[in-house]
Design an enzyme around this catalytic site. Sequence first.
Site, PDB file in Angstrom:
ATOM      1  N   ARG A  37      45.240  44.879  50.014  1.00 43.08           N
ATOM      2  CA  ARG A  37      46.310  43.875  49.958  1.00 43.08           C
ATOM      3  C   ARG A  37      47.657  44.581  49.920  1.00 43.08           C
ATOM      4  O   ARG A  37      47.775  45.649  49.315  1.00 43.08           O
ATOM      5  CB  ARG A  37      46.189  43.046  48.671  1.00 43.08           C
ATOM      6  CG  ARG A  37      44.988  42.124  48.668  1.00 43.08           C
ATOM      7  CD  ARG A  37      44.777  41.559  47.291  1.00 43.08           C
ATOM      8  NE  ARG A  37      44.365  42.584  46.347  1.00 43.08           N
ATOM      9  CZ  ARG A  37      44.335  42.431  45.020  1.00 43.08           C
ATOM     10  NH1 ARG A  37      44.747  41.330  44.463  1.00 43.08           N
ATOM     11  NH2 ARG A  37      43.915  43.410  44.250  1.00 43.08           N
ATOM     12  N   TYR A 153      27.239  46.597  40.624  1.00 43.36           N
ATOM     13  CA  TYR A 153      28.484  47.247  40.191  1.00 43.36           C
ATOM     14  C   TYR A 153      28.184  48.339  39.150  1.00 43.36           C
ATOM     15  O   TYR A 153      28.693  49.454  39.228  1.00 43.36           O
ATOM     16  CB  TYR A 153      29.398  46.167  39.605  1.00 43.36           C
ATOM     17  CG  TYR A 153      30.668  46.625  38.947  1.00 43.36           C
ATOM     18  CD1 TYR A 153      31.750  47.064  39.698  1.00 43.36           C
ATOM     19  CD2 TYR A 153      30.813  46.560  37.557  1.00 43.36           C
ATOM     20  CE1 TYR A 153      32.940  47.436  39.077  1.00 43.36           C
ATOM     21  CE2 TYR A 153      31.995  46.927  36.943  1.00 43.36           C
ATOM     22  CZ  TYR A 153      33.053  47.370  37.707  1.00 43.36           C
ATOM     23  OH  TYR A 153      34.222  47.735  37.099  1.00 43.36           O
TER      24      TYR A 153
HETATM   25  N1  SER Z   1      35.616  43.977  33.692  1.00 42.28           N
HETATM   26  C1  SER Z   1      34.547  44.430  34.543  1.00 42.28           C
HETATM   27  C2  SER Z   1      33.741  43.313  35.055  1.00 42.28           C
HETATM   28  O1  SER Z   1      33.646  42.337  34.368  1.00 42.28           O
HETATM   29  C3  SER Z   1      33.652  45.350  33.785  1.00 42.28           C
HETATM   30  O2  SER Z   1      34.129  46.642  33.970  1.00 42.28           O
HETATM   31  O3  SER Z   1      33.189  43.433  36.106  1.00 42.28           O
END
Ligand code: SER
Length: 338
Positions: A37, A153
């Site tokens: 962005r 993640y």
């Molecule tokens: N704040 C992040 C998330 O919720 C965790 O590192 O994905």
Amino acid sequence: MRKPVVLISGAAGEIGHALIDHLVEAGGRSIVTLDLRPLEPALTTKVSRAFTGSILDQALLESIEAEFAIDRIFHLAALLSTRSEFTPVAAHEVNVRGTLNLLELAASQARSRNQNVVFFYPSSIAAYGVSSDAVMPETGWDECSHNQPITMYGCNKLYCEHLGRYYAGHYRQLDAEPVGGKVDFRSIRFPGLISAHTVPSGGTSDYAPEMIHAAAQGEPYECFVRPDTRIPFMAMPDAVGAILGLMEAPRDSLTRSVYNVGAFAPSAGDFRSLVEDAFPSAAIGEAIDTKRQRIVDSWPDDVDCSAARRDWGLAPEYDLVRAFDEYLVPTIAALYQS
Ligand code: SER
């Protein structure tokens, strides 16, 4: 010789936003940014160059390398945990391939200038995977325990911690000639972060910042986790302070490449009470999302930050009450009044 600059990827995100201001205030090296962005105009004026593009675009990375000498990298670009579950392959591309690209850029800069490149990598509490029957130690989990994340993640973050450790200590270990400059990889496992200026997008700890920002705007909010849900959090100024503290620490004082940080660990119910005290007209309800709840439940209630305190002096200024009274409430209220 060109003057070395700092490169920030993901600069338009929450941490980048706060970090740029602090780096500019502190003076020092010029800043070059890269984000998908465009950077906000107010930030663009503070940096030397703001590239709009992807960390997966090799040609763009090569042109940045050709133009600038880079001796510090803050690699902040990532897809967060909730977003990554909807697009796991894209998340892997951005979170892992993107990190590999930036580590290669760092290694190439270090090699060509025969000087270390200091590389900051924000890892996450999501690197943990704690089962519900695990008994938490009094001070919280240390960095090496319960590393069985249940999200894409979290897997990406844990693997990239290892990649960074590899680039710092073992990169091209079979080459005939040892390489001169190295990647000096330094990483923090962040808890949930709360900024008074920005709202996160696509994370699973977002219920806390979303709750307070909604209340300040007079909007109703449905919290997606149970009131007894507890994970650690930190106010954004302390997160930036931690990044700078770790980046400035002498290399030989660091005993590990990845450090836990955290400042307070309220339940979602505690957080809601504080929001309601600060904004009496807040309309906060509950709409529990059992799938997102499962993700938050796989993260520890608290983490052991003793290595960060010992090695580089982690000392957050804001506990929960101070974060509310002196940072979040006044700043957020002013933000939405203007
Ligand atoms: N704040 C992040 C998330 O919720 C965790 O590192 O994905």
